[in-house]
Design an enzyme around this catalytic site. Structure first.
Site, PDB file in Angstrom:
ATOM      1  N   PRO A  45       0.841  -1.206   0.000  1.00 45.88           N
ATOM      2  CA  PRO A  45       0.000   0.000   0.000  1.00 45.88           C
ATOM      3  C   PRO A  45       0.875   1.254   0.000  1.00 45.88           C
ATOM      4  CG  PRO A  45       0.049  -1.009   2.173  1.00 45.88           C
ATOM      5  CD  PRO A  45       0.777  -1.939   1.281  1.00 45.88           C
ATOM      6  N   ASP A  89       6.105   2.220   1.658  1.00 43.68           N
ATOM      7  CA  ASP A  89       5.255   1.067   1.922  1.00 43.68           C
ATOM      8  C   ASP A  89       4.589   1.303   3.271  1.00 43.68           C
ATOM      9  OD1 ASP A  89       4.117  -1.367   2.544  1.00 43.68           O
ATOM     10  OD2 ASP A  89       5.775  -2.552   1.740  1.00 43.68           O
ATOM     11  N   HIS A  90       3.285   1.561   3.238  1.00 43.81           N
ATOM     12  CA  HIS A  90       2.565   1.958   4.450  1.00 43.81           C
ATOM     13  C   HIS A  90       2.392   0.805   5.448  1.00 43.81           C
ATOM     14  CE1 HIS A  90       0.862   5.124   6.599  1.00 43.81           C
ATOM     15  NE2 HIS A  90      -0.192   5.441   5.859  1.00 43.81           N
ATOM     16  N   ARG A  91       2.714  -0.422   5.038  1.00 46.16           N
ATOM     17  CA  ARG A  91       2.666  -1.535   5.984  1.00 46.16           C
ATOM     18  C   ARG A  91       3.736  -1.367   7.064  1.00 46.16           C
ATOM     19  NH1 ARG A  91       3.166  -6.528   1.901  1.00 46.16           N
ATOM     20  NH2 ARG A  91       4.830  -5.122   1.182  1.00 46.16           N
ATOM     21  N   VAL A 103       6.124   1.780   7.018  1.00 47.79           N
ATOM     22  CA  VAL A 103       6.459   3.183   7.253  1.00 47.79           C
ATOM     23  C   VAL A 103       5.194   3.967   7.582  1.00 47.79           C
ATOM     24  CG1 VAL A 103       7.577   5.236   6.321  1.00 47.79           C
ATOM     25  CG2 VAL A 103       8.387   2.967   5.631  1.00 47.79           C
TER      26      VAL A 103
END
Length: 504
Positions: free
Chosen positions: A302, A476-478, A480
């Site tokens: 994401p 990568d929002h998983r 960061v």
């Protein structure tokens, strides 16, 4: 006489297939040990495959353009039993490829890697030329790891002719090969050497190319410089030398290759008058790998993307000072260099941006393999600079210049595209202000540098014209979170606004 079946090997990338780009042999050809048989295209690069044996080509089982699996037999050869028995025997010593077949590039018999190299022709055009030497099976790097054998170590010295004495180039009483003459050639003032080269380059009908007579003038370059020139396809006789003693430096070769690459990329193909209205092109090789990587990255990680406008005026002033510094003479310095150092500074302060993610765990990297996205004729490639965090400004500038040149010329090795930890893409060179970069698979951060333009900017309450750019970063929002992503981008922007902080 026996039959040898040549199967497509795994070239060390962990890939399962490759496309046949071009055969370098035909049925009936006699092939020497380690001679290039075929050029293949993997998902990462072009690779030349050498022959593990000597023999005669009996059959080519795969046509150019076909994609085959690793382990598929692509060529059949007849192998002489005597040739097989002598496969490991020493091979004749050959002139180094840097000689280019001309006396001007011949290395002196006493030269070493730590001293400049000149040619015998520079000392005396009257000295007898040595007889041509047979080509050898050299360990040129075409042999794959764990595949085939390498030639015996090759001497970098030319064999002496029978009429020469050990102390010089010959027994001529006039001293044609004297060591004093060699020293005079090496110690000639740089401006004298440069002027002499300029006169030859400006001769009528000789723009950009030396005449045979001019090639007798010494090309002074160390063996590593000659190897770099060969790797980049640069003719040393075309390079303007800037060394103190008139020698060609590493930066001279890189600068010349950069100019040639730029002009090559600017070429516009001529229109084809009878071309079809549509053309169907198979998706394979690099294009297929790019497509798979982008889809996997975009729909697995994401993405969250942040933008920030930055006053890069001081960065541009710093770049100008570096260009004028004697320590950076001949080194390509650009704002990308400062941004690269800023990224590594920010990664140290925000370590989760320099990591990789899996569903079970994530891995923090205590090193930086900095990827530099490069647009090439074969598509987008992202080679990376290993351990870039350990490099100073000059070393990093040289590494960036060399890596991007090799990528644009299609000479990037598979290992150079593996193991990256963070990527920078410089879309500003195409006149773009910003974009939304997609993560390189296996990484959790990527930064895009936009074009640097004169724009109105408020400084101390007054409106001024400043050098302004836009920095864009995707994460990568998983792994960061928004606060970490914001701090990272703010740290990069802080260095771009005040690069002197790098010196603290």
């Amino acid at each position: 006489m026996s039959v040898h079946e040549f199967a497509l090997p795994d070239v060390g990338e962990g890939l399962t297939e490759a496309a046949i780009v071009q055969w370098h042999v035909a049925v009936g050809d006699t092939v020497e040990h380690n001679q290039t048989l075929v050029e293949i295209e993997t998902a990462k690069s072009l690779v030349e495959l050498p022959s593990p044996v000597a023999g005669t080509v009996r059959e080519l089982r795969v046509s150019e353009g076909e994609t085959v699996d690793v382990g598929t037999v692509i060529l059949v050869m007849s192998v002489n039993a005597d040739a097989q028995a002598g496969e490991g025997a020493p091979v004749p010593v050959a002139c180094d490829a840097a000689c280019d077949g001309s006396a001007s590039d011949t290395e002196t018999s006493g030269a070493t890697d730590s001293e400049p190299v000149t040619s015998e022709a520079a000392v005396s055009a009257a000295a007898p030329a040595p007889a041509p030497e047979p080509a050898s099976d050299e360990g040129s790097g075409s042999v794959l790891v764990g595949y085939g054998t390498q030639a015996a170590p090759r001497s970098r010295r030319r064999a002496r002719s029978s009429g020469r004495s050990p102390g010089g180039l010959g027994g001529n009483a006039q001293g044609l090969g004297s060591q004093a003459a060699k020293r005079n050639a090496l110690n000639a003032p740089a401006d004298q050497l440069s002027a002499s080269r300029q006169r030859r380059n400006l001769a009528p009908g000789n723009l950009g190319r030396l005449t045979p007579a001019a090639k007798a003038f010494p090309i002074i370059a160390k063996p590593p410089i000659r190897k770099l020139a060969r790797d980049l396809g640069v003719d040393l006789s075309d390079v303007e030398a800037t060394g103190l003693a008139g020698e060609t430096t590493r930066d001279d070769v890189l600068r010349h290759a950069k100019q040639a690459s730029v002009f090559k990329n600017l070429e516009t193909p001529a229109p084809e008058p009878e071309a079809a209205r549509e053309e169907v092109i198979p998706v394979r090789g690099v294009r297929k790998a790019i497509a798979n990587a982008m889809v996997s990255s975009m729909f697995t990680a994401p993405h969250v993307t942040l933008f920030v406008d930055v006053d890069a005026t001081r960065t541009m002033e710093f770049v100008k000072r570096l260009k004028e510094s004697p320590d950076f003479a001949g080194v390509k310095v650009s704002p990308l260099l400062i941004v690269a150092k800023a990224v590594m500074w920010a990664l140290r302060r925000n370590p989760t941006v320099n990591a990789s993610w899996s569903d079970e765990a994530y891995t923090l990297k205590r090193y930086v393999n900095l990827g530099i996205a490069a647009a090439t004729p074969r598509g987008l490639l992202v080679p990376n600079i290993k351990d870039a965090h350990e490099m100073g400004l000059k070393e990093l500038a040289e590494a960036i210049a060399e890596l991007t040149l090799r990528a644009r010329d299609g000479k990037t090795q598979p290992a150079e595209q593996q193991g990256g930890t963070f990527t920078i893409t410089n879309i500003g060179v195409f006149g773009m202000d910003s974009g939304t970069p997609i993560l390189n698979p296996g990484e959790v951060g990527i930064l895009a540098l936009g074009t640097i333009k004169d724009k109105p900017w408020v400084v101390d309450g007054e409106l001024r014209v400043r050098k302004v750019t836009t920095l864009t970063a995707s994460f990568d929002h998983r792994l960061v979170d928004g606060d970490v992503a914001s701090r990272f981008l703010a740290d990069v922007a802080q260095i771009v606004e005040e690069p002197a902080m790098l010196l603290d």
